[in-house]
Design an enzyme around this catalytic site. Structure first.
Site, PDB file in Angstrom:
ATOM      1  N   HIS A 375      37.849  68.398  35.441  1.00  0.00           N
ATOM      2  CA  HIS A 375      38.740  69.168  34.567  1.00  0.00           C
ATOM      3  C   HIS A 375      38.055  70.401  33.988  1.00  0.00           C
ATOM      4  O   HIS A 375      38.718  71.279  33.420  1.00  0.00           O
ATOM      5  CB  HIS A 375      39.241  68.265  33.437  1.00  0.00           C
ATOM      6  CG  HIS A 375      40.615  68.628  32.944  1.00  0.00           C
ATOM      7  ND1 HIS A 375      41.264  69.780  33.299  1.00  0.00           N
ATOM      8  CD2 HIS A 375      41.469  67.968  32.100  1.00  0.00           C
ATOM      9  CE1 HIS A 375      42.435  69.833  32.702  1.00  0.00           C
ATOM     10  NE2 HIS A 375      42.592  68.748  31.973  1.00  0.00           N
ATOM     11  N   ASP A 379      42.550  72.738  36.470  1.00  0.00           N
ATOM     12  CA  ASP A 379      43.542  72.409  35.452  1.00  0.00           C
ATOM     13  C   ASP A 379      44.512  71.360  35.986  1.00  0.00           C
ATOM     14  O   ASP A 379      44.652  71.175  37.205  1.00  0.00           O
ATOM     15  CB  ASP A 379      44.320  73.654  35.017  1.00  0.00           C
ATOM     16  CG  ASP A 379      43.444  74.654  34.269  1.00  0.00           C
ATOM     17  OD1 ASP A 379      42.464  74.212  33.627  1.00  0.00           O
ATOM     18  OD2 ASP A 379      43.721  75.866  34.346  1.00  0.00           O
TER      19      ASP A 379
END
Length: 404
Positions: A375, A379
């Site tokens: 992450h 995204d």
């Protein structure tokens, strides 16, 4: 002049190895290319062969020793080559003093060739308590290879002798301490480092296999006849992953310090389970390969993984990984990223389940998919979109063929 026995090239980022087994000792006469010892790195097992015929005048290492790349392991005197004797098959007991396992040994008589185990095969048979009688040798002269023993391990046959079972039943609190192999140590280090470094998140979806199964059933015979390899499901997923990586390039990227490195090629790792641990050989430039080329590469990796013949180069690099836990019966899991990659796709078991199609409840072959991603770089929108693309390409494989 003596010829030095050297540690061979261990591969990129590998600087040392462990002496796993000595096949020869000082004073032995060898032929050129006779195997002197096995070295175990954190990626593969390597054989050290005699650089020339002669007599081994010195071995500087013992089993369990750690050696550096390029180090001198011993020396051979070529002037004492004489007539090197044929390699003898010495009876080797595979029983352990720590474990009341029944002795598993190779026979003294060469006529019982099916019981002759190579050194690597002996090690695996001992670790898995495989009876030598259960192993059929396919090597030269009936010699049982590492791959022969691994096939017995995978099939679940070759159980230990009844005396072993009885001993365990009479004393069920036995335990055994075994040093982790370098491969297992490396797996542990890398997976822990992945969790410590990356911000791992997993997104899930499911895919309907109806279209792929119909396509495969229609063309599998002609595909195998034309290309000499079976048409499996993995090639569809590799092709789908390549297309999705090209659609969402950040999933194929890597973090390097403060930079993002975008890869304009797709080197797809395919996780393969072996009795020694998980290995991930790489299908390089998968974006340039056909279904048949991918299937041949996967089949080759599988065969060489079982025989312990994968090289360091086979498993170095990679931009994205696919892991198929479904072959072991996994229904759902969260795969761990293989650093420095940024994502990994997890496949699972195919199960017939009721689903709603056009307002009707129908039974379809379904599989859960999981995408674990870093992450820090990827995204949620990009990760979900990527997994949806995989689903679209697999459920409608004509999109792969038409590049749409």
């Amino acid at each position: 002049m003596p010829v030095e026995i050297k540690v061979p090239t261990l591969g990129e980022s590998v600087s040392e190895a462990t002496v796993a087994k000595l096949m020869k000792k000082a004073g032995d006469t060898v032929k050129a290319d006779d195997v002197i010892m096995e070295l175990e790195t954190d990626k593969v097992t390597l054989e050290v062969s005699a650089p020339s015929a002669g007599m081994i005048t010195e071995l500087k290492v013992s089993e369990g020793a750690t050696v550096k790349a390029g180090a001198t392991l011993g020396s051979i005197d070529p002037s004492k080559a004489g007539s090197a004797p044929a390699r003898a098959e010495t009876p080797v007991s595979l029983s352990s003093s720590k474990t009341p396992a029944a002795a598993i040994s190779a026979p003294a008589a060469a006529s019982s060739a099916s019981k002759i185990l190579s050194p690597a095969a002996q090690k695996i048979a001992k670790e898995n308590q495989i009876d030598a009688d259960a192993v059929s040798g396919t090597g030269k002269g009936g010699r049982a290879t590492k791959g022969d023993v691994l096939k017995v391990v995978e099939s679940g046959s070759g159980a230990v002798a009844a005396s072993t079972v009885a001993a365990n039943e009479s004393n069920p609190r036995l335990e055994e301490r075994v040093r982790m192999t370098r491969l297992r140590q490396r797996i542990a280090e890398r997976l822990k480092a992945s969790q410590d470094t990356a911000a791992i998140l997993t997104t899930f979806n499911e895919v309907d296999f109806s279209a792929i199964k119909a396509l495969r059933d229609e063309f599998k015979d002609s595909f195998e006849k034309r290309h000499g390899v079976k048409l499996g499901f993995m090639s569809f997923f590799v092709k789908a992953a390549v297309k999705a990586l090209q659609d969402i390039p950040v999933v194929n990227a890597q973090i390097d310090g403060d930079d993002i490195v975008y890869k304009h090629f797709c080197d797809v790792g395919v996780a393969v389970g072996t009795p020694q641990g998980l290995v991930v050989p790489i299908i390089r430039n998968a974006e340039q390969m056909s279904f048949a080329q991918i299937e041949k590469k996967i089949a080759d990796f599988g065969a060489r993984a079982r025989d312990g013949k994968l090289t360091v180069d086979d498993m170095t690099g990679g931009t994205f990984t696919i892991s198929n836990g479904g072959v072991y019966g996994s229904l759902l899991s969260t795969p761990i990223i293989n650093p420095p990659q940024s994502a990994i796709l997890g496949m699972h078991s195919i199960q017939e389940r009721p689903v709603v199609v056009n307002g009707q409840i129908v039974i379809r072959p379904m599989m859960y998919l999981a995408l674990s991603y870093d992450h820090r770089l990827i995204d949620g929108k990009e990760a979900v979109t990527f997994l949806v693309r995989i689903k679209q390409y697999v459920e409608d494989p004509q999109r792969l063929l038409l590049d749409v």
